[in-house]
Design a protein around this motif. Structure first.
Motif, PDB file in Angstrom:
ATOM      1  N   GLY A   1       0.370   7.064  -7.233  1.00 57.92           N
ATOM      2  CA  GLY A   1      -1.005   7.281  -7.237  1.00 57.92           C
ATOM      3  C   GLY A   1      -1.434   8.705  -6.482  1.00 57.92           C
ATOM      4  N   ARG A   2      -0.592   9.053  -5.385  1.00 58.15           N
ATOM      5  CA  ARG A   2      -0.716  10.244  -4.854  1.00 58.15           C
ATOM      6  C   ARG A   2      -0.534  11.326  -5.521  1.00 58.15           C
ATOM      7  NH1 ARG A   2      -4.528  10.128  -1.235  1.00 58.15           N
ATOM      8  NH2 ARG A   2      -3.702  12.174  -0.425  1.00 58.15           N
TER       9      ARG A   2
ATOM     10  N   CYS B   1      -3.001  11.929  -7.961  1.00 58.60           N
ATOM     11  CA  CYS B   1      -4.458  12.461  -7.524  1.00 58.60           C
ATOM     12  C   CYS B   1      -4.256  13.915  -6.901  1.00 58.60           C
ATOM     13  CB  CYS B   1      -4.821  11.535  -6.159  1.00 58.60           C
ATOM     14  SG  CYS B   1      -6.240  12.125  -5.272  1.00 58.60           S
TER      15      CYS B   1
ATOM     16  N   SER C   1      -7.772   9.072 -10.504  1.00 61.25           N
ATOM     17  CA  SER C   1      -7.046   8.168  -9.350  1.00 61.25           C
ATOM     18  C   SER C   1      -7.710   6.762  -9.103  1.00 61.25           C
ATOM     19  CB  SER C   1      -6.708   8.715  -8.198  1.00 61.25           C
ATOM     20  OG  SER C   1      -8.290   8.922  -7.318  1.00 61.25           O
TER      21      SER C   1
ATOM     22  N   SER D   1       0.754  -1.236  -0.038  1.00 62.67           N
ATOM     23  CA  SER D   1       0.030  -0.252   0.012  1.00 62.67           C
ATOM     24  C   SER D   1       0.942   1.266  -0.027  1.00 62.67           C
ATOM     25  CB  SER D   1      -1.055  -0.022   1.059  1.00 62.67           C
ATOM     26  OG  SER D   1      -1.725   1.145   1.311  1.00 62.67           O
TER      27      SER D   1
ATOM     28  N   TYR E   1      -6.084   3.886 -11.058  1.00 58.71           N
ATOM     29  CA  TYR E   1      -4.823   3.514 -10.540  1.00 58.71           C
ATOM     30  C   TYR E   1      -5.033   2.929  -8.968  1.00 58.71           C
ATOM     31  CZ  TYR E   1      -0.137   3.336  -8.309  1.00 58.71           C
ATOM     32  OH  TYR E   1       1.232   2.729  -7.875  1.00 58.71           O
ATOM     33  N   PHE E   2      -5.906   3.302  -8.481  1.00 58.51           N
ATOM     34  CA  PHE E   2      -6.129   2.820  -6.864  1.00 58.51           C
ATOM     35  C   PHE E   2      -6.953   1.628  -6.854  1.00 58.51           C
ATOM     36  CE2 PHE E   2      -4.525   6.975  -5.493  1.00 58.51           C
ATOM     37  CZ  PHE E   2      -3.619   6.378  -4.520  1.00 58.51           C
TER      38      PHE E   2
ATOM     39  N   SER F   1       1.241   3.179  -3.586  1.00 56.82           N
ATOM     40  CA  SER F   1       0.269   4.548  -3.246  1.00 56.82           C
ATOM     41  C   SER F   1       0.903   5.864  -3.833  1.00 56.82           C
ATOM     42  CB  SER F   1      -0.265   4.775  -1.959  1.00 56.82           C
ATOM     43  OG  SER F   1      -1.113   3.602  -1.538  1.00 56.82           O
TER      44      SER F   1
ATOM     45  N   ASP G   1      -6.010  -1.349  -4.511  1.00 53.28           N
ATOM     46  CA  ASP G   1      -7.028  -1.879  -3.375  1.00 53.28           C
ATOM     47  C   ASP G   1      -7.329  -3.318  -3.368  1.00 53.28           C
ATOM     48  OD1 ASP G   1      -7.206   0.777  -2.119  1.00 53.28           O
ATOM     49  OD2 ASP G   1      -9.149   1.134  -3.055  1.00 53.28           O
TER      50      ASP G   1
END
Length: 270
Positions: free
Chosen positions: A96-97, A100, A141, A89, A144-145, A93, A149
Motif C-alpha cells: 500500500g505504501r 500511495c 490507496s 499492519s 487497499y488500506f 502496509s 484498517d
C-alpha cells in the motif's frame, strides 16, 4: 569544457530541496521508505491500539484516560497486547505504501509540469500541486488500506465487550465476509474517501507551501547554493509539523466515527 558544463547546468537550491520523481532512485525510494515507515509504525503502534480502544463505543474504556488504558492493556495482555495487529499492519502496509507514494509523486510531478506556465505565486503553485497529489494518492490507496484498517482494528479491539475473538487476520477476513459479506471489508470506505482525501490534500498542500515559504524566508533562491543536510531536515520537519497541525483538526473527529463503523460489527451481528 568544464566551464561550459557548469554554466549550462540548471540552478539547484530549492529544486534539490524537494523530491523530484524524475531524479528518484525508485528502488531505493521504495525500499528505504518501507523500512522507515515500518520503524515509525512500530514506535507509534501502542498509541494506535490505545486510541482505537478508546474510540470504540461500549468498550468500557472509552471514558478512561489514555495512560490508564495503556496500563490496563499491559496488565491484562502484556507487551503483545500493545502490539496487537502490528504484524498485519506492517506487512500489509508495504504494498500500500508503494502504491500511495508512487501515485503521490507521479501526480505531483504531473501537476508541477501542468502548472508551469500558470501565472501564480511559486509557493501557491507548489502547494496546489502537492494538494492535488495528496488527494489523488489518498483516493487510490483507500481501495487497499480500508480493508487493511478493518482487519487491524478488529484485531486491536479483541477482548472488549461486544467483540469476537479471531485467530489472526485470515480468520478476521473469513468472519467479516461470513457475517457481512465482502462489503464488510469496506465498511467506512465512503467516509474515509470523502474525508481523508481532503485532509490529505490539506496536509500535503500545507507541507509543500510551508516548506517553500520557509526556504524563501531563509534567503534561498534558485540561484543560491544547495542547502546543507541539517537545514533540509530542519525545514522539512518544521513544514511537517505545521501541516500535521492543520490536518489534525479535520482527521481526529472523523477518525473516531470511522473506527466505530469499522470495528463494532459484533454488537449488531452478534
Amino acid at each position: 569544457m568544464a566551464t561550459e558544463t557548469e554554466a549550462a547546468a540548471p540552478p539547484l537550491a530549492l529544486a534539490d530541496a524537494e523530491i523530484n520523481w524524475d531524479r528518484l532512485d525508485k528502488t531505493r525510494f521504495h525500499i528505504i521508505g518501507a523500512i522507515l515507515f515500518t520503524a515509525q509504525s512500530a514506535l507509534l503502534h501502542p498509541t494506535v491500539v490505545v486510541k482505537t480502544r478508546m474510540q470504540v463505543a461500549h468498550s468500557g474504556v472509552s471514558q478512561m484516560r489514555g495512560l490508564s488504558v495503556f496500563r490496563n492493556i499491559l496488565r491484562n495482555d502484556g507487551i503483545p497486547g500493545i502490539f496487537r495487529g502490528f504484524g498485519t499492519s506492517a506487512v500489509g502496509s508495504m504494498p500500500g505504501r508503494v502504491l500511495c507514494l508512487t501515485s503521490l509523486e507521479v501526480s505531483k510531478d504531473m501537476m508541477l509540469k501542468y502548472t508551469e506556465g500558470v501565472d501564480m505565486p511559486e509557493a501557491t503553485r507548489v502547494g496546489v500541486a502537492n494538494a492535488v497529489a495528496g488527494m489523488l494518492s489518498n483516493l487510490v490507496s483507500c481501495v487497499y488500506f480500508v480493508p487493511l484498517d478493518v482487519i487491524c482494528q478488529r484485531l486491536m479491539v479483541q477482548g472488549l465487550p461486544g467483540t469476537t475473538y479471531c485467530n489472526g487476520p485470515i480468520d478476521v477476513v473469513r468472519k467479516v465476509i461470513k457475517s457481512e459479506g465482502f462489503r464488510g471489508l469496506y465498511r467506512g470506505f465512503g467516509l474515509t474517501a470523502l474525508t481523508q482525501s481532503p485532509a490529505s490534500a490539506l496536509w500535503w498542500g500545507a507541507y509543500g507551501a510551508a516548506q517553500h515559504m520557509i526556504w524563501r524566508s531563509l534567503g534561498y533562491g534558485d540561484d543560491m547554493e544547495k542547502p546543507s543536510q541539517s537545514e533540509m531536515i530542519t525545514v522539512q520537519a518544521s513544514a511537517g509539523m505545521f501541516a500535521g497541525a492543520c490536518s489534525t483538526v479535520i482527521t481526529t473527529p472523523i477518525d473516531t466515527v470511522k473506527t466505530r463503523l469499522q470495528s463494532l460489527y459484533d454488537v449488531d451481528h452478534g
